[in-house]
Design a protein around this motif. Sequence first.
Motif, mmCIF file in Angstrom:
data_model
loop_
_atom_site.group_PDB
_atom_site.id
_atom_site.type_symbol
_atom_site.label_atom_id
_atom_site.label_comp_id
_atom_site.label_asym_id
_atom_site.label_seq_id
_atom_site.Cartn_x
_atom_site.Cartn_y
_atom_site.Cartn_z
ATOM 1 N N ARG A 107 8.322 15.817 11.398
ATOM 2 C CA ARG A 107 7.958 14.443 11.767
ATOM 3 C C ARG A 107 7.945 13.511 10.557
ATOM 4 O O ARG A 107 7.402 12.417 10.630
ATOM 5 N N GLN A 108 8.570 13.943 9.473
ATOM 6 C CA GLN A 108 8.595 13.118 8.267
ATOM 7 C C GLN A 108 9.715 12.066 8.323
ATOM 8 O O GLN A 108 10.756 12.285 8.923
ATOM 9 N N TYR A 109 9.471 10.953 7.646
ATOM 10 C CA TYR A 109 10.484 9.905 7.421
ATOM 11 C C TYR A 109 11.148 9.455 8.724
ATOM 12 O O TYR A 109 12.353 9.542 8.917
ATOM 13 N N GLN A 110 10.315 8.919 9.616
ATOM 14 C CA GLN A 110 10.792 8.488 10.932
ATOM 15 C C GLN A 110 11.405 7.076 10.839
ATOM 16 O O GLN A 110 10.934 6.127 11.455
ATOM 17 N N ILE A 127 0.835 -1.201 0.000
ATOM 18 C CA ILE A 127 0.000 0.000 0.000
ATOM 19 C C ILE A 127 0.871 1.252 0.000
ATOM 20 O O ILE A 127 1.683 1.461 0.898
ATOM 21 N N HIS A 128 0.686 2.087 -1.012
ATOM 22 C CA HIS A 128 1.272 3.434 -1.038
ATOM 23 C C HIS A 128 0.509 4.293 -0.036
ATOM 24 O O HIS A 128 -0.708 4.453 -0.142
ATOM 25 N N ALA A 129 1.231 4.833 0.945
ATOM 26 C CA ALA A 129 0.609 5.724 1.932
ATOM 27 C C ALA A 129 1.614 6.808 2.292
ATOM 28 O O ALA A 129 2.661 6.523 2.882
ATOM 29 N N ILE A 130 1.297 8.035 1.943
ATOM 30 C CA ILE A 130 2.185 9.174 2.163
ATOM 31 C C ILE A 130 1.817 9.928 3.444
ATOM 32 O O ILE A 130 2.634 10.146 4.325
ATOM 33 N N ALA A 135 4.293 1.391 1.767
ATOM 34 C CA ALA A 135 5.393 2.087 1.110
ATOM 35 C C ALA A 135 5.326 3.583 1.368
ATOM 36 O O ALA A 135 4.235 4.168 1.416
ATOM 37 N N HIS A 136 6.488 4.185 1.523
ATOM 38 C CA HIS A 136 6.738 5.621 1.677
ATOM 39 C C HIS A 136 6.647 6.069 3.133
ATOM 40 O O HIS A 136 7.606 6.580 3.677
ATOM 41 N N VAL A 137 5.471 5.955 3.762
ATOM 42 C CA VAL A 137 5.330 6.294 5.197
ATOM 43 C C VAL A 137 6.001 7.641 5.471
ATOM 44 O O VAL A 137 6.791 7.780 6.393
ATOM 45 N N GLN A 138 5.662 8.614 4.666
ATOM 46 C CA GLN A 138 6.298 9.927 4.806
ATOM 47 C C GLN A 138 5.940 10.582 6.133
ATOM 48 O O GLN A 138 6.784 11.184 6.792
ATOM 49 N N LEU A 139 4.674 10.460 6.514
ATOM 50 C CA LEU A 139 4.201 11.083 7.742
ATOM 51 C C LEU A 139 3.356 10.065 8.489
ATOM 52 O O LEU A 139 2.378 9.543 7.938
ATOM 53 N N VAL A 140 3.731 9.769 9.733
ATOM 54 C CA VAL A 140 2.988 8.790 10.518
ATOM 55 C C VAL A 140 2.746 9.376 11.899
ATOM 56 O O VAL A 140 3.642 9.968 12.513
ATOM 57 N N ASP A 141 1.538 9.233 12.376
ATOM 58 C CA ASP A 141 1.200 9.731 13.706
ATOM 59 C C ASP A 141 1.914 8.915 14.767
ATOM 60 O O ASP A 141 2.125 7.702 14.614
#
Length: 551
Positions: free
Chosen positions: A428-431, A348-351, A380-386
């Motif tokens: 908080r990007q790319y943790q 899953i692409h998830a930004i 995939a990507h997980v640019q921003l995750v809570d």
Amino acid sequence: MSSTLFTGGVVWTGDGVESDALLVTDGIVRALGAQARHLADGIDCEHVDLDGGFLMPSFGDGHAHPLYGGLESVGPRVRGCGSVDEIVAAVKVYAEEHPDEEWIVGASYDGSLAPGGLFDARWLDAAVPDRPVVLRAWDYHTLWCNTAAIERAGITPDTPDPVLGEIPHRPDGSVLGTLREWGATDLVMNVMPPRDEAQRIAALGTAADYYLARGVTWVQDAWVEPGDVATYVEAARQGALRMRFNLALYADPRHFDSQIEQFAASRSAVEDAGSPLLTAQTVKFFADGVVENETGALLAPYCSGLHSHSGGAERRDSGENLGMQNWEGDSLAEAARRVDELGLQIHIHAIGDAAVRQALDAIEYVLSCNGSRDRRPVIAHVQLVDETDIGRFAALGVIPNMQPLWAQMDALMTVLTIPRLGEERADRQYQMHSLNSSGAALAFGSDWPVSSGAPLDGIAVATSRRTTDGQPEGGWTPHEIVPIDRALSSYTSAVAYQAFAENAWGRITLGSDADFVWLGRDPRAVPALELPALPIRATYLRGEPAYTATT
């Protein structure tokens, strides 16, 4: 029986073990160290002197688009252009050199070269007024078209924003020329003539040349449609595949009920091709778009005043814009469940953080419905995750496949991303370190040709969080820096695990395939910013040199 003995350098196995000798027989790792030397004494054996270099498992790319990347070399070369004028000039030269091409199609331009990523059709009209011109942006979620292409697609000022798409307009209401996301881009793509099949198969060769020269022997093609499957299958039948590919079959929320019937058939077609280099065990979902055009799905609104035109599913006006969720309600979870029932892997692409949460919720639903099995789902990507979702990756067995090259303060970040997210959220990007520390199986990919497919380029950023000119000093969000050994593993054994191939490649162990990359120096002793220049002396696929440096 064919054997090769590697000596004269460091052999890094990826298991925390180092050696000074390696014996390969018939493409399989046979022995290490003293035993390798002993066995080699009694057989006819080729010797390779590593010349003080570093032999390690070859890299895998856990998320990329090799067919698209190969096709970029077919049209006008716009990737290296540093201004709109340069792009227009390149298109003009190409069109003049190819007067018989009905459509001028190229990729991929830098979306930060125009304010807000909005490019005007009239700029391309100045170069080619009489034929359609279609250019993809770096993000591959956006098209820039001239007026002829817009007209061929039947797009007028009165055309409404399609489902899952956006058609920006000029202040006078006329169509601008930039199309965002699938619902809009498909309007043009559906009327374009298909590429010649021989050209497409050759593009896979171009992609292999690119990857093998950078030490990569396996790649996840993360967006494959039925015509692409046919291209891969024909390439396999012709013996034209020169590296390993796994196909992720594209799941479109607009057509999923008919697609689900095709997935098993596509997998069977690939299996029938009988190539050890080709598999099709994955299905790719897009949960959202990208932050740069405000289609990445967020839990809190984008910063206001940047984006005055909205459209698509679950899209709100500027100031209340949460981006675009491509799968409404529980439809992603239900689709993922059906894919899982076929025994296919979920990818899953998830930004944005809302898309990441939706993807995690979908996978949790799959587990609750279909029970326990070795499924290895990927986000995939997980640019921003809570923060509250970080621990769910390990708990659910989800592999975060991240693109380390993106974790830097380049123009894309400073011009397009940070103004849309705001400073606090942007930080908080790319943790990557946080996810790795949580126990998640962190794997790396490049998203090539969206960005460089060279693993050493990505590893340089993962281990420094700095740009090529060293900015900022100490690294951007340095607490998310990944140690070099873990970065190497994320591009080798972690990708092999993602590919269900950890017993075949990704590590150098007895009985594993001899898929190696020979580096000129030990990357662990090289400053991060110098890693991209580290020589790739050779790449081996099952013990045979698939790439050898000429100097």
